[in-house]
Design an enzyme around this catalytic site. Sequence first.
Site, mmCIF file in Angstrom:
data_model
loop_
_atom_site.group_PDB
_atom_site.id
_atom_site.type_symbol
_atom_site.label_atom_id
_atom_site.label_comp_id
_atom_site.label_asym_id
_atom_site.label_seq_id
_atom_site.Cartn_x
_atom_site.Cartn_y
_atom_site.Cartn_z
ATOM 1 C CD GLU A 1 -2.106 -3.250 9.064
ATOM 2 O OE1 GLU A 1 -1.660 -1.999 8.864
ATOM 3 O OE2 GLU A 1 -2.852 -3.731 8.361
ATOM 4 C CG HIS B 1 -1.918 -1.118 1.195
ATOM 5 N ND1 HIS B 1 -2.309 -1.763 2.174
ATOM 6 C CD2 HIS B 1 -2.729 -1.644 0.079
ATOM 7 C CE1 HIS B 1 -3.303 -2.542 1.822
ATOM 8 N NE2 HIS B 1 -3.578 -2.625 0.571
ATOM 9 N NE ARG C 1 -6.525 -0.044 0.633
ATOM 10 C CZ ARG C 1 -6.091 -0.707 1.661
ATOM 11 N NH1 ARG C 1 -5.479 -0.214 2.645
ATOM 12 N NH2 ARG C 1 -6.631 -1.875 1.712
ATOM 13 C CG HIS D 1 0.147 -4.186 5.208
ATOM 14 N ND1 HIS D 1 -0.788 -3.583 4.050
ATOM 15 C CD2 HIS D 1 0.517 -5.245 4.885
ATOM 16 C CE1 HIS D 1 -0.871 -4.618 3.235
ATOM 17 N NE2 HIS D 1 -0.076 -5.756 3.580
ATOM 18 C CD GLU E 1 -0.348 0.677 4.532
ATOM 19 O OE1 GLU E 1 0.350 -0.602 4.451
ATOM 20 O OE2 GLU E 1 -1.786 0.483 4.473
HETATM 21 N N1 ARG Z 1 -5.119 -3.277 6.621
HETATM 22 C C1 ARG Z 1 -4.600 -4.175 5.252
HETATM 23 C C2 ARG Z 1 -5.677 -4.211 4.542
HETATM 24 O O1 ARG Z 1 -6.773 -3.341 4.548
HETATM 25 C C3 ARG Z 1 -4.249 -5.617 5.854
HETATM 26 C C4 ARG Z 1 -5.653 -6.028 6.448
HETATM 27 C C5 ARG Z 1 -5.661 -7.594 6.752
HETATM 28 N N2 ARG Z 1 -5.564 -8.332 5.579
HETATM 29 C C6 ARG Z 1 -4.803 -9.244 5.251
HETATM 30 N N3 ARG Z 1 -4.834 -10.147 4.203
HETATM 31 N N4 ARG Z 1 -3.833 -9.543 5.984
HETATM 32 O O2 ARG Z 1 -5.381 -4.694 3.374
HETATM 33 ZN ZN ZN Z 2 -1.649 -1.830 4.122
#
Ligand code: ARG
Ligand code: ZN
Length: 441
Positions: free
Chosen positions: A399, A197, A255, A325, A200
Amino acid sequence: MLTKHLAQVLDTLNMKALLIWAVLLNFYKLLQTSDCTSTHDQVLSIQVTTHQQADIVRNISSQYETVLWSPASPEYIGAHTEVHLFVPANNLGTVTDLLQTHHLTHQVLLDNTEELIEMQTRNESSDPRSSASYYERYHSLEDIYYWINKTAQEHPDMVKVILIGSSYEKRPLYVLKLSGRQERAEKRAIWIDCGIHAREWISPAFCLWFVQYSLNFYNLNNDITEMLNSMDIYVLPVMNPDGYKYTWTTNRMWRKNRSLSKESNCVGTDLNRNFDANWGTKGASNRPCDEIYCGQFPESEPEAEAVANFLRSHKDSVKLYLSIHSYGQMLLFPYSCSNEEVPNHAELFELVQDAAMKIRRYYRNNYKYGASAKTIYLAPGGSDDWAYNLGIHYSFTFELEDRGRYGFLLPPSLISKACNEALLALKSIALRVIQKTQPQP
Ligand code: ARG
Ligand code: ZN
């Protein structure tokens, strides 16, 4: 004569009083309506507590020129959601009025986004007062390409650059392969990608941080030495170079990638919805204008396809998959694409729990952890789920910092803490995975 003089004095006194009065009145007005009269773009934190309020905020975020920071898409807004919304100055009055009308309370998270963006993009290497290292700053895409090249040249014994494909706008996707100096037959591997993304920024910063740490501390730090002796580590610093470039030149809040769509004027696919894991189901969007648009078909995007191809051809050696992320401070594992538990759920849970505990102990910071769909929201088409289903049963999404104080605009001075924390979690998980995947003699 005297009366005339007296009248003059009284007059000036009156004028003064009037002036003071006027100044006070203005000051009071300013205090009362500081949100609405701000000439700055702001990020608001909005407390949603009812379904009706969720509807209102969803409408605001889609009808007004705003950017949803958290959650990633309006459809994730439900009752009891803390919403982070970027609102440009020209819409602030309207938006805050609407919030007030519907009894939605909000705080201003950031009132100086322009200043923070300036701080993030300033090139401090030319500033002699700055003591920040290269890795404590954010870097443009050009800088990162240059860094990849230089890093490989300076460490020919440990680094190889692999071109795994190119982006929609034909930029190269380079992976750094890090190897210890010990030869081993059938070496296992770790995959780490950053920058899926675009906005980020702490994510690519982490990949750079991790590479320099590995190279500087190999044979000095036991953990990284053991990691590099048992595993090759593939690092993709920027999976979405077109989007990243765009956040530096045009729109800091971008994004998705930058692919053009046939059916719409809207640009970009969410690369973390484009992988083949319950692709296109609830939690993704098939509308090209949405932030979580899943693309035309699984791996329709060259960036996702390149990563998937590489992992498919290395699936026997890659034991650990990690995608970086921000923001939110969470250590997540599959599934995102369904509420089902993966077969080794308990094992993965223990790994992230342990890593989060270490972060708490060493950095006094709290990370949430757990299966992704239950910890945040349903998000099909993610790279971690896809990698898991390919057979990489240690698959994680981190994250990084923060929890919303600065969000995507994390100041450069906070890069080192964010990266060190994530590094600690990564080492903790990787070392356990090395033990768990020991080849049988
Ligand atoms: N915040 C990120 C998103 O919206 C990661 C969400 C979790 N998804 C994942 N596939 N791990 O894409
Ligand atoms: Zn992300």
